[in-house]
Design an enzyme around this catalytic site. Structure first.
Site, mmCIF file in Angstrom:
data_model
loop_
_atom_site.group_PDB
_atom_site.id
_atom_site.type_symbol
_atom_site.label_atom_id
_atom_site.label_comp_id
_atom_site.label_asym_id
_atom_site.label_seq_id
_atom_site.Cartn_x
_atom_site.Cartn_y
_atom_site.Cartn_z
ATOM 1 C CB ALA A 1 -16.925 -1.704 2.171
ATOM 2 C CB VAL B 1 -17.998 1.014 -1.370
ATOM 3 C CG1 VAL B 1 -18.393 -0.782 -0.741
ATOM 4 C CG2 VAL B 1 -16.904 0.022 -2.102
ATOM 5 C CE LYS C 1 -4.207 0.913 0.414
ATOM 6 N NZ LYS C 1 -6.067 0.246 0.123
ATOM 7 C CG LEU D 1 -24.670 6.482 2.295
ATOM 8 C CD1 LEU D 1 -25.438 7.473 2.671
ATOM 9 C CD2 LEU D 1 -25.012 4.909 2.017
ATOM 10 C CG ASN E 1 -9.362 -0.874 3.659
ATOM 11 O OD1 ASN E 1 -9.389 -1.888 3.874
ATOM 12 N ND2 ASN E 1 -9.268 -0.396 2.570
ATOM 13 C CB THR F 1 -15.765 -3.299 -3.043
ATOM 14 O OG1 THR F 1 -14.303 -3.553 -3.976
ATOM 15 C CG2 THR F 1 -15.401 -3.380 -1.761
ATOM 16 C CG ASP G 1 -6.814 3.467 -0.686
ATOM 17 O OD1 ASP G 1 -7.650 2.091 -0.278
ATOM 18 O OD2 ASP G 1 -7.279 4.654 0.073
HETATM 19 N N1 LIG Z 1 -13.702 1.180 -3.320
HETATM 20 C C1 LIG Z 1 -13.242 0.108 -3.088
HETATM 21 O O1 LIG Z 1 -13.280 -0.940 -4.158
HETATM 22 C C2 LIG Z 1 -13.018 -0.443 -1.825
HETATM 23 C C3 LIG Z 1 -12.464 0.378 -0.779
HETATM 24 N N2 LIG Z 1 -12.390 -0.160 0.644
HETATM 25 C C4 LIG Z 1 -12.789 0.734 1.305
HETATM 26 O O2 LIG Z 1 -14.119 0.820 2.150
HETATM 27 C C5 LIG Z 1 -14.381 2.092 2.510
HETATM 28 C C6 LIG Z 1 -15.248 3.083 0.822
HETATM 29 O O3 LIG Z 1 -15.401 3.157 -0.101
HETATM 30 P P1 LIG Z 1 -15.583 4.137 -0.909
HETATM 31 O O4 LIG Z 1 -16.937 3.860 -1.530
HETATM 32 O O5 LIG Z 1 -14.802 3.614 -2.783
HETATM 33 O O6 LIG Z 1 -14.781 5.693 -0.832
HETATM 34 P P2 LIG Z 1 -15.474 6.542 -1.651
HETATM 35 O O7 LIG Z 1 -14.894 7.700 -0.688
HETATM 36 O O8 LIG Z 1 -15.973 6.854 -1.965
HETATM 37 O O9 LIG Z 1 -16.602 7.097 -0.071
HETATM 38 C C7 LIG Z 1 -16.857 7.479 1.302
HETATM 39 C C8 LIG Z 1 -17.755 7.816 2.285
HETATM 40 O O10 LIG Z 1 -17.408 8.600 3.247
HETATM 41 C C9 LIG Z 1 -18.539 9.335 3.910
HETATM 42 N N3 LIG Z 1 -18.076 9.967 4.956
HETATM 43 C C10 LIG Z 1 -16.483 10.148 5.027
HETATM 44 N N4 LIG Z 1 -16.204 10.385 6.293
HETATM 45 C C11 LIG Z 1 -17.419 10.287 7.017
HETATM 46 C C12 LIG Z 1 -18.396 10.085 8.667
HETATM 47 N N5 LIG Z 1 -17.288 10.260 9.506
HETATM 48 N N6 LIG Z 1 -18.934 9.846 8.466
HETATM 49 C C13 LIG Z 1 -19.777 9.846 8.169
HETATM 50 N N7 LIG Z 1 -19.766 9.410 6.084
HETATM 51 C C14 LIG Z 1 -18.447 9.755 6.090
HETATM 52 C C15 LIG Z 1 -17.239 10.377 2.194
HETATM 53 O O11 LIG Z 1 -18.446 11.444 2.387
HETATM 54 C C16 LIG Z 1 -17.461 9.507 1.310
HETATM 55 O O12 LIG Z 1 -19.117 10.306 0.475
HETATM 56 C C17 LIG Z 1 -12.836 2.878 2.749
HETATM 57 O O13 LIG Z 1 -12.526 2.916 3.328
HETATM 58 C C18 LIG Z 1 -12.160 2.114 1.106
HETATM 59 O O14 LIG Z 1 -10.754 2.173 1.616
HETATM 60 C C19 LIG Z 1 -12.033 -1.507 0.794
HETATM 61 C C20 LIG Z 1 -11.381 -1.921 -0.439
HETATM 62 C C21 LIG Z 1 -12.430 -1.839 -1.568
HETATM 63 O O1 LIG Z 2 -8.394 -3.172 -1.310
HETATM 64 C C1 LIG Z 2 -8.129 -2.282 -1.249
HETATM 65 O O2 LIG Z 2 -7.655 -1.524 -0.044
HETATM 66 C C2 LIG Z 2 -7.109 -1.989 -2.373
HETATM 67 O O3 LIG Z 2 -6.031 -1.550 -2.396
HETATM 68 C C3 LIG Z 2 -7.961 -3.460 -3.974
HETATM 69 C C4 LIG Z 2 -7.306 -1.953 -5.036
HETATM 70 C C5 LIG Z 2 -8.392 -0.926 -5.663
HETATM 71 N N1 LIG Z 2 -7.322 -0.714 -6.252
HETATM 72 C C6 LIG Z 2 -6.565 -1.038 -6.400
HETATM 73 C C7 LIG Z 2 -5.511 -1.375 -7.807
HETATM 74 C C8 LIG Z 2 -4.250 -2.122 -7.621
HETATM 75 C C9 LIG Z 2 -4.399 -2.737 -6.410
HETATM 76 C C10 LIG Z 2 -4.890 -2.558 -5.354
HETATM 77 C C11 LIG Z 2 -6.541 -2.200 -5.705
#
Ligand SMILES: NC(=O)C1=CN([C@@H]2O[C@H](COP(=O)(O)OP(=O)(O)OC[C@H]3O[C@@H](n4cnc5c(N)ncnc54)[C@H](O)[C@@H]3O)[C@@H](O)[C@H]2O)C=CC1
Ligand SMILES: O=C(O)C(=O)Cc1c[nH]c2ccccc12
Length: 353
Positions: free
Chosen positions: A255, A180, A80, A177, A257, A146, A114
């Site tokens: 979801a 994911v 990472k 929201l 991390n 995811t 990310d």
């Molecule tokens: N996108 C993916 O494929 C993956 C995502 N994750 C993890 O899942 C989580 C969500 O990912 P995404 O939806 O892609 O991110 P994103 O950035 O699209 O969504 C996060 C949301 O959480 C909200 N937020 C931030 N702080 C907050 C709080 N204190 N209370 C309420 N809402 C809050 C933000 O306004 C935003 O709408 C992250 O922790 C990410 O690391 C893990 C594995 C894969």
């Molecule tokens: O599950 C995570 O925290 C990831 O970093 C997954 C992931 C999303 N996009 C990528 C691109 C390259 C390697 C991992 C990821």
């Protein structure tokens, strides 16, 4: 912080401190373990309060990636990277300078999008290195898959807890929201779940209210709701000594991390409250599964099969935790470490032969 002591304890192979003056750049690439394959992990850009906080994030997230890949049976290692910067100061120059650092380690680390990095930013990084993934139009990006994995993880936890395959009538609280969280709400709504949601961006909460009839609450209220499942889909470290006493949910499955602020302390606190915790790096492996498949040539059927496996893996982990009287977090870690040890031992045998 005692650098080598910390790295030794967590088991990292390599940590790169990337620095440049023109453009000004500070980034850390943490490579935890490459036994199963090249280290994979997306890059996060964040205005960390301290360099120590940035390092800690990179170390914990990269170790989580090793366990994530191992539990999902993906032949990749864990890595990472974090770029220490304010998102307002993100420039193409900065991203390209970062891309050159990624390129310098010749594929030992493969990265993508990310927090605070957009698909366009990944394209910019990709002007300097081929070691980026997650841009294929074919796979639709990692977030939808995811959220499917998280949905299946919630189903596994519900089945283990209440011996039912049905979700209708259940109450689920979703924190965050974004890509994911919103998609997860769609799956849950389609299965008759009553949603309670929050986001620091009120427009996102309003949208989910309109789309799926969710009840919107303030960000601070999400922990104490009388619901069956709490699904954290925003930030890490939200399971801590301040929040856990408020939880009324029987299951935590989401979801985000690094959900546990302190892995040992807070996973045990959850056990004491009788809360079933779905280890974050098992339930949120869909993103990794998606980008890995994209890298080797996307086969939708194969990717979906691997995501569906999250369900079986979680049931197995819940079972082991119950049988052995350990936390679900420790059971998942053991599963990952055993798989890695087996591959390492086979590799060593091959070298000796
Ligand atoms: N996108 C993916 O494929 C993956 C995502 N994750 C993890 O899942 C989580 C969500 O990912 P995404 O939806 O892609 O991110 P994103 O950035 O699209 O969504 C996060 C949301 O959480 C909200 N937020 C931030 N702080 C907050 C709080 N204190 N209370 C309420 N809402 C809050 C933000 O306004 C935003 O709408 C992250 O922790 C990410 O690391 C893990 C594995 C894969
Ligand atoms: O599950 C995570 O925290 C990831 O970093 C997954 C992931 C999303 N996009 C990528 C691109 C390259 C390697 C991992 C990821």
């Amino acid at each position: 912080m005692l650098l080598f002591e910390t790295v030794r304890e967590m088991g990292h192979e390599q940590v790169l401190f990337c620095h440049g003056k023109n453009p000004e750049i500070k980034a850390i690439i943490a490579i935890h373990d490459t036994t199963l394959g090249p280290a994979m992990g997306a890059t996060r850009l964040f205005p960390y309060v301290s360099e120590e906080a940035a390092l800690k994030d990179a170390l914990r997230l990269s170790r989580g990636m090793t366990y994530k890949a191992a539990c999902a049976n993906i032949p990749a290692g864990g890595g990472k990277a974090v770029i220490i910067a304010n998102p307002d100061n993100k420039t193409d120059d900065l991203l390209r300078a970062y891309g050159r650092f990624v390129n310098s380690i010749n594929g030992r680390f493969i990265t993508g999008q990310d927090v605070n990095i957009t698909p366009d930013d990944v394209r910019t990084i990709g002007q300097e290195t081929q070691y980026v993934v997650g841009l294929s139009e074919k796979s639709g990006g990692p977030a939808p898959i995811t959220s499917l994995g998280v949905f299946l993880g919630i189903k596994a936890a519900v089945e283990f807890r209440w011996q039912t395959k049905r979700l209708d009538g259940m109450k689920v609280a979703v924190q965050g929201l974004g890509n994911v969280g919103k998609n997860l709400c769609r799956y849950l709504h389609e299965h008759g779940v009553q949603l309670f949601v929050t986001d620091i961006n009120p427009a996102k909460a309003e949208e989910v209210k309109q789309l799926y009839g969710a009840t919107v609450v303030e960000p601070s209220e999400i922990y104490s709701l009388d619901v069956d499942v709490f699904a954290p889909c925003a930030l890490g470290a939200i399971l801590n000594s301040h929040t856990i006493p408020f939880l009324k949910a029987s299951i935590v499955a989401g979801a985000a991390n690094n959900q546990l602020e302190n892995e040992q302390l807070h996973s045990q606190m959850l056990v004491k409250k009788g809360i079933l915790y779905s280890p974050d790096y098992v339930i949120n492996a869909g993103g990794l599964i998606n980008v890995y498949n994209e890298m080797i040539g996307y086969d939708e059927e194969k990717a979906l099969k691997q995501v569906h496996n999250i369900y079986n893996t979680l049931l197995a982990i819940f079972d082991i935790a119950k049988q052995q009287g350990v936390t679900t977090n420790d059971a998942a870690k053991k599963l990952a470490e055993d798989r890695i040890a087996r591959v390492r031992s086979n590799k060593n045998k091959a070298i000796a032969a």
